[in-house]
Design an enzyme around this catalytic site. Structure first.
Site, PDB file in Angstrom:
ATOM      1  N   LYS A  75      13.734  -5.891  36.816  1.00  0.00           N
ATOM      2  CA  LYS A  75      12.638  -6.753  37.263  1.00  0.00           C
ATOM      3  C   LYS A  75      11.551  -5.880  37.888  1.00  0.00           C
ATOM      4  CE  LYS A  75      11.818 -10.943  40.042  1.00  0.00           C
ATOM      5  NZ  LYS A  75      12.435 -11.982  40.884  1.00  0.00           N
ATOM      6  N   SER A 150      11.600 -16.829  39.510  1.00  0.00           N
ATOM      7  CA  SER A 150      10.614 -15.841  39.176  1.00  0.00           C
ATOM      8  C   SER A 150      11.116 -14.741  38.239  1.00  0.00           C
ATOM      9  CB  SER A 150      10.100 -15.171  40.459  1.00  0.00           C
ATOM     10  OG  SER A 150      11.145 -14.485  41.130  1.00  0.00           O
ATOM     11  N   SER A 174      15.596 -17.600  42.186  1.00  0.00           N
ATOM     12  CA  SER A 174      14.950 -16.859  41.092  1.00  0.00           C
ATOM     13  C   SER A 174      15.857 -16.104  40.152  1.00  0.00           C
ATOM     14  CB  SER A 174      13.912 -15.899  41.658  1.00  0.00           C
ATOM     15  OG  SER A 174      12.744 -16.599  41.940  1.00  0.00           O
TER      16      SER A 174
END
Ligand code: GLN
Length: 484
Positions: A75, A150, A174
């Protein structure tokens, strides 16, 4: 043989059998990523360095980790030395960190290969991956639908079979919510299990990194490398780290699963309820027993979160002022102009909304009424979980209210977006481990099942998830209609 959609365990077996080298694997992975560019999973690729590392791994015996030579995606919120790290924000669009986050460093030291940095909601604020400066991520299962957020880029990259696993972070859901919307498995460990050092902070008392993969088994393999006690993170736990793979196949006969009385199933899409009931039956057939539990303050979770998280975000993001990190506005007239224009131009709307809310709830005169009160309620929610875990081993709920929603469909109403995390936020407020596994489908869109565990009980959660996965095939379904 195609490597797309293969799990870590399957790729490991292929490398060990010498049917593929790590170099070939990484090159093929990069090719697949390139062919699926339209999903917009990645902000930055790590092509040359990735191939170089793969060649190095092919020629060394230094690691005997199951991750040696395996391609992973990170990420874009984990700092990676020499590799651009943007948090999907304009303000960090050209930021190249001088060091690597502990969690990523540990994965890389085990021999894994970072092939790229995944797209996400800006500064991890969002549930649809629509707040990224680098554009939306698309759900590989259905055109026009969001992947969740997210960690939407990581979820989509795994679901599309580009990488077997990726890192995510979970402040209010997330990891779990995008895992649910993309039909993969994702676990948020106990707060403090994985070092936050080198993770760009959103809400420090809630942020926790974890793995996203196709199976619970692969999540366990990833967690084995990601967890550590890290003196560079003052909230890092100094607790024994078990081998998370060792109990996976142990039977769950006699396991007590809590069902939360206060979760109002009428708020859910009917298919989610149907699928949830089917999963309960399945767990019963595996020997589990269901117990109704009460979490009396649970309905206060979302409002509590939306005081605590923005408060911490407003403080954490004050460092992005154009002086030390990231982008600076052009030709500032004076210091104030530098701050105002750098931040106005550099942050997107959702991030600004959070900073405004956070500054408000922390301001003199409102602190006691909002921030302090929220912290008190947070304690009550934690106490509710403590009492519940005297009666049950794990708690089960749907991960989300519905399957993935259409891109743009919640854009005008932040409250609707915030309610996406109704079921996931409580575990963050209480610091507890929780995971999501695929447990059904609606109109070719996956649905997820959430399991919440007691403090440090990741192994138990993974065992409960693995038992489900060895007796069902939801996690094997693929967006192309095939089954693994
Ligand atoms: N969707 C939630 C938010 O926007 C949670 C995000 C997260 O877990 N990073 O705050």
């Amino acid at each position: 043989m195609s490597i797309q959609y293969k799990s870590i365990s399957q790729l490991r077996a292929m490398i060990d059998a010498k049917s593929i080298s790590s170099e070939e694997l990484v090159k093929e992975t990069l090719k697949i990523a390139d062919s699926l560019k339209e999903l917009n999973c990645f902000v930055t690729m790590n092509k040359d360095e990735g191939i170089e590392k793969a060649i190095e791994m092919d020629g060394t015996n230094t690691s005997n980790s199951l991750l040696k030579g395996i391609p992973l995606a990170q990420k874009d919120l984990f700092c990676t030395e020499g590799l651009r790290t943007t948090c999907s924000s304009k303000i960090l669009a050209d930021f190249v960190p001088p060091y690597t986050a502990t969690a990523v460093e540990k994965l890389e030291n085990a021999g894994s290969i970072t092939i790229g940095k995944t797209n996400m909601d800006e500064f991890a604020m969002g549930s649809s991956n629509e707040t990224s400066f680098f554009g939306n991520v698309h759900n590989p299962w259905k055109k026009g639908y969001v992947p969740g957020g997210s960690s939407g880029g990581s979820a989509a990259a795994v679901a599309a079979g580009i990488v077997p696993a990726a890192t995510g972070t979970d402040t209010g859901g997330s990891i779990r919510q995008p895992a649910a919307h993309c039909g993969i498995t994702g676990i948020k460990p106990t707060y403090g299990r994985v070092s936050r050092w080198g993770m760009i902070a959103f809400a420090s008392s809630l942020d926790q990194a974890g793995p996203m993969a196709r199976t619970a088994e692969d999540c366990a393999i990833m967690l084995n490398e990601m967890c550590s006690h890290d003196t560079k993170d003052t909230t890092s736990l100094d607790e024994e780290i078990p081998d998370f793979t060792s109990d996976l196949s142990t039977s769950i006969k006699g396991l007590k699963i809590g069902i939360v009385k206060e979760f109002d199933l009428s708020m859910l899409d009917t298919n989610v309820v149907k699928v949830f009931e089917e999963s309960k039956k399945h767990y019963e057939s595996l020997g589990a027993e269901f117990v109704e539990i009460s979490l009396p303050n649970i309905s206060l979770s979302v409002p509590t979160y939306y005081v605590v998280a923005p408060a911490e975000c407003s403080s954490n993001l004050s460092r992005f002022d154009g002086v030390k990190f990231g982008r600076r506005c052009e030709d500032p007239k004076n210091l104030e102009d530098l701050y105002i224009r750098t931040r106005s131009e550099g942050f997107g709307d959702e991030v600004k909304r959070r900073i405004l809310i956070g500054s408000y709830v922390l301001s003199a005169g409102f602190y006691d009424a909002y921030y302090k009160k929220a912290q008190q309620v947070r304690r009550l929610i934690k106490n509710d979980f403590d009492s519940a875990f005297e009666k049950v081993d794990v708690i089960m709920s749907p991960t989300t209210r519905g399957a993935a929603f259409g891109a743009g469909s919640k854009g005008d109403d932040p409250i609707q977006m915030y309610l996406e995390d109704l079921f996931t936020i409580p575990a963050n407020l209480a610091g507890l481990p929780a995971l999501s596994i695929p447990n059904g489908m609606e109109d070719n869109k996956p649905i997820g099942l959430q399991l919440i565990g007691n403090f440090l009980q990741e192994s138990k959660l993974l065992q409960v998830a693995h038992n489900f996965q060895i007796s069902t095939d939801w996690h094997l379904k693929r967006p192309d209609g095939e089954i693994n």
